[in-house]
Design an enzyme around this catalytic site. Structure first.
Site, short mmCIF file in Angstrom:
data_model
loop_
_atom_site.label_atom_id
_atom_site.label_comp_id
_atom_site.label_asym_id
_atom_site.label_seq_id
_atom_site.Cartn_x
_atom_site.Cartn_y
_atom_site.Cartn_z
N TYR A 187 70.17 3.03 -56.40
CA TYR A 187 71.33 2.93 -55.51
C TYR A 187 71.62 1.45 -55.33
O TYR A 187 70.78 0.72 -54.79
CB TYR A 187 71.03 3.57 -54.15
N TYR B 29 66.36 11.69 -46.92
CA TYR B 29 66.67 11.90 -48.34
C TYR B 29 65.91 13.12 -48.88
O TYR B 29 66.45 13.93 -49.63
CB TYR B 29 66.28 10.64 -49.13
N HIS C 149 60.66 13.23 -58.77
CA HIS C 149 60.75 11.81 -58.44
C HIS C 149 60.10 11.54 -57.08
O HIS C 149 60.37 12.25 -56.12
CB HIS C 149 62.22 11.37 -58.37
N LYS D 265 73.25 15.53 -50.79
CA LYS D 265 72.98 16.64 -49.85
C LYS D 265 73.82 17.90 -50.08
O LYS D 265 73.43 18.99 -49.63
CB LYS D 265 73.23 16.15 -48.41
N PRO E 120 78.76 12.31 -51.81
CA PRO E 120 77.56 12.59 -52.60
C PRO E 120 76.45 11.54 -52.50
O PRO E 120 75.37 11.74 -53.05
CB PRO E 120 78.09 12.68 -54.04
#
Ligand code: FAD
Length: 392
Positions: free
Chosen positions: A204, A387, A75, A299, A295
């Protein structure tokens, strides 16, 4: 009591313990892995699914990426949704990096299969694990095997890879560790659904009624989450209610949520937790045994695998070369990365969830921050580089 000898006794056959055993084996260091759950349970336990690029490189270097390279989904960004609008953050453009979707269950299966193929010691269904003598050069790992037979393993080092509820962190000397902890006032209701994802990349979503995340495990299996009250009763969430709530939170024009059979559902509380130092004498902690992140930043698994990459090098230097320098630096080296990820995970969590009784000031501060992330290249880059994994 059966007496045995190994160089590294590893408690826990999660991703951290299993990868450590593999990295040590590649360097010619012998280990024994003990796990109190069954193999089937470890291979089915639904948890993380998003790998940083350095995690992928680590697994490749360990010769464990055949299936990951075939089946993992690369991704190049995520969607950030708030105030009814969905925005794309393009990691390739921002930081020239990607992340890979490949479920933790599959990593664990790959690791177990490799260790089993090599015929190396890996004992499931054990009980009564104990660690003693960590202040000596030969700590002892004791356990009872699946038939109740007691074993005593004399080690050079014990690695505590036994997760948050394990026995190794409590085996550290009293008063040594400093613990920093934060519990969040909400939980995640997670589902695994037998339906292709309704999105090409993770979504998100901050909705006025709470956070939602659309993730996936493969091109056929979706993983979705809803923010729910802490200690929510899962029976209050029949499948129809879950899909209706997901539709409501993710709603944007011209987008459809595909529904399918729910294979599994659970409620998970969220916590930030860091215990330091990660070493005392001949006992080293790695992964969730030493630290937990909520979560939202994806990570936990990445940190666990990064810890054992550092630990494997340190143990090879200590055991094979008699050089204690890297072992002495292990805790500080890991904690720097752990705290960066802890901050990022807290930041993502705090900006995307709606705490109970949120006041208008906090709501507007969250929205201002989210608008800034999608409007400012500098702010988007900060999110992207964290990220994808900050090297620190
Ligand atoms: C419900 C849940 C959902 C999660 N979702 C995400 C996510 O979406 N993204 C993300 O990045 N991270 C997520 N995480 C975190 C991620 O899964 C963990 O960070 C990761 O599993 C850490 O690996 P580990 O090997 O350190 O610990 P674990 O995976 O916990 O492995 C520890 C092992 O030790 C064993 N053990 C415990 N006690 C003993 C004992 N006394 N003797 C022998 N063995 C013992 C346990 O059975 C377990 O197999 C999630 C965690 C949970 C609990």
């Amino acid at each position: 009591m059966i007496s045995e000898r190994t160089q590294v006794g590893i408690v826990g056959a999660g991703p951290a313990g299993l990868l450590l055993s593999r990295l040590l084996a590649l360097a010619g260091i012998d280990s024994v892995v003990v796990e109190n759950r069954s193999r089937a349970y470890c291979e089915a336990r639904q948890r993380a699914g998003l790998l940083e690029d350095r995690t992928v490189r680590l697994l490749r270097a360990a010769g464990l990426a055949d299936r990951l390279d075939r089946e993992g989904l690369e991704h190049g960004g995520i969607y950030l949704q708030f105030a009814g609008e969905r925005h794309h953050l393009d990691f390739r453009d921002l930081v020239g990096r990607t992340v890979t979707v490949y479920a933790q269950t599959e990593i664990v299966k790959d690791l177990i299969s490799e260790r089993t193929r090599a015929g190396a010691a890996l004992h499931f269904d054990i009980s009564a694990t104990e660690v003693e003598g960590i202040g000596t050069d030969h700590p002892v790992l004791r356990y009872a095997d699946a038939d109740g037979q007691r074993h005593q393993v004399r080690c050079d080092v014990v690695a505590g890879c036994d997760g948050f509820h394990g026995i190794c962190r409590p085996a550290m000397p009293a008063g040594l560790m400093t613990v920093a902890e934060r519990a969040y006032p909400y939980a995640w209701l997670g589902i695994l659904a037998d339906v292709p994802p309704s999105t090409d990349e993770l979504i998100y979503c901050r909705h006025a009624d709470g956070f939602a995340l659309h993730s996936m495990r493969s091109l056929e299996i979706s993983r979705l989450y809803l923010q729910v009250p802490l200690d929510e009763d899962i029976t209050a969430w029949p499948d129809d209610r879950i899909w209706a709530e997901l539709w409501r939170r993710f709603e944007v024009p011209a987008w459809e949520l595909k529904e399918g059979p729910i294979l599994e559902k659970s409620v998970t509380p969220m916590r930030s937790f860091v215990a330091a130092p990660m070493r005392s004498g001949r006992l080293f902690l790695a992964g969730d045994a030493a630290h937990i992140v909520p979560p939202t930043g994806a990570k936990g698994l990445n940190l666990a695998l990064a810890d054992v990459a550092v630990l494997a090098d340190a143990l090879v230097a200590l055991i094979r070369d008699g050089d204690g320098g890297p072992a002495g630096a292990y805790s500080a080296a890991c904690l720097s990365r752990v705290w960066r990820a802890t901050h990022f995970s807290w930041w993502m969590t705090s900006n995307l969830h709606v705490p109970p009784g949120q006041d208008p000031m906090d709501e507007q501060l969250q929205l201002a921050q989210l608008r800034y992330v999608v409007a400012s290249r500098a702010a988007a880059t900060t999110l992207a580089e964290n990220y994808c994994g900050w090297p620190g």
